[in-house]
Design a protein around this motif. Sequence first.
Motif, PDB file in Angstrom:
ATOM      1  N   SER A 129      -0.577   7.608   7.374  1.00  0.00           N
ATOM      2  CA  SER A 129      -1.778   8.316   7.833  1.00  0.00           C
ATOM      3  C   SER A 129      -1.507   9.807   7.925  1.00  0.00           C
ATOM      4  CB  SER A 129      -2.225   7.798   9.204  1.00  0.00           C
ATOM      5  OG  SER A 129      -2.402   6.382   9.164  1.00  0.00           O
ATOM      6  N   CYS A 138      -6.057   7.094   5.589  1.00  0.00           N
ATOM      7  CA  CYS A 138      -4.994   6.093   5.778  1.00  0.00           C
ATOM      8  C   CYS A 138      -4.811   5.320   4.480  1.00  0.00           C
ATOM      9  CB  CYS A 138      -5.367   5.152   6.930  1.00  0.00           C
ATOM     10  SG  CYS A 138      -4.225   3.776   7.131  1.00  0.00           S
ATOM     11  N   LEU A 146      -3.289   5.177  14.745  1.00  0.00           N
ATOM     12  CA  LEU A 146      -3.889   5.744  13.544  1.00  0.00           C
ATOM     13  C   LEU A 146      -4.449   7.143  13.795  1.00  0.00           C
ATOM     14  CD1 LEU A 146      -5.791   2.668  12.027  1.00  0.00           C
ATOM     15  CD2 LEU A 146      -3.768   3.812  11.101  1.00  0.00           C
ATOM     16  N   THR A 175       1.280   1.391   6.888  1.00  0.00           N
ATOM     17  CA  THR A 175       0.288   2.455   6.713  1.00  0.00           C
ATOM     18  C   THR A 175       0.955   3.813   6.689  1.00  0.00           C
ATOM     19  OG1 THR A 175      -0.112   2.773   9.080  1.00  0.00           O
ATOM     20  CG2 THR A 175      -1.396   1.061   7.974  1.00  0.00           C
TER      21      THR A 175
END
Length: 467
Positions: free
Chosen positions: A120, A135, A90, A118
């Motif tokens: 990000s 995110c 992340l 996700t």
Amino acid sequence: MSASRRSGATDELGPDEPEPPERDGADLLAALLDGMDAALCAFDAHGVVTHWNREAERILGWSAAEAVGRQGFAGWAVRSADAEEVETRLLSAMHAPGRQVHEFALLTKDGGRVLVRTQSAAVRGPDGKPAGVYCAFSEVHAQIDLERSIALSEALFEDASWGVVLVDADLRPAVVNAHAARALGTGRTSVLGRPLGDLLSQGVEELESALTHVLAEGAPPAPAEIWVSVRTPDGARRRCWRSGFVRLASPLAEEPVPLGVGWLFQDVTEAKQTEQEASLLRFRTNQLHRAARAAAECEDPAEAATVHLDFALAGFADHALIDRLAPGAVADADAETATPVRLIRFAATPSGAPGPSRLDTLAGLPVRYGEGHPALQSVERAGSVRAAAGAAAAEKAAAWAQERQWPADTVHALCTVLRSRGRTLGVVTFLRGGGRSAFERFDIAYAEDVAAHIAMALDLAEVTKES
């Protein structure tokens, strides 16, 4: 507080009127995040959760109060064994250009696991340096469902082996796949927005009625088979399309708003024609059997010939004629004693009114057929000959029929030779009016079967007369 009060320039609101509360940027951002349909969260440069919206609460069950301020997802939103890897992936978005897409499992508050996808991206501070990461994530199964829907739509419009047409509320094509464009005899873009009547010469009323019904009432419970004639540069092409319909409504409106109709069709012309031919063959075979039984009850063989003719007419032709070869004439062109073919009317169905065939009372008078007449050609070739007036106007078609000694409403004719024991006895002629289709090859076989029975009856009549 208004800008004017803060500057002290005037006091228009009065001293006792309350001032509106101020909302800083953080409150506005929180309101925007909570209004999003996507799950959103943010981390600062050290991996501490700074934002957590309501969609994230819905998916994972952790409230914003429980999530904001935590160091990454470790120990609450991911398994301890996966925490380091997830945090690394992340936060790597802070130093990477564009968006980073990952998939991994998160933990819900009740201990369940949710596979999410996700996206990000880095958040830059005023100095342009990375200040954190935002995110966006969603459950993978929802994303996969969307991707499958898109993939299905693309496959239907590119690779489907049946026609797909999206028709708008005005009953005009809005989207057409490649298969449908080929079936309509046009390009995928040239068909858009055009009335269906520009594409189909027949069957358009039935099709538009079905589309209108679907718009008003919804899809029918079963597919419908619609016969149409497609306009082509070479003329109309008759096709049978097995069609299914679905009503399209906007998924974004609170109440269904009709967007049009999805029309899916498959060409089943060959199958339907085969089915019709098989049914017709069964009917004709039954007619031949019934005619044979009825003719067996006739004492006069000549009457038996007309019985065969009457049974043959049902569903096959409008009129019929039997012409016998004149006595002494030899139809075999290879014979040394061959003479010009002369035919004498033996029996005919009444023209202009229904009724059984009747024997001709003017026995012995030859029919005045001109040179090249289809009946003469049939005798000379010892086979079957088809003739048609074509697309001529009604007056020209009537003149064409009268010139050949046929009823004025005749448009299509089929002449079949009558042969028995190696001899030509005459010719039987079947006639159709303008409301019927031309004789096909499939019809010739039936006409020849009927001719064989008539020839046997005529041959028997000669033997009976001679004896």
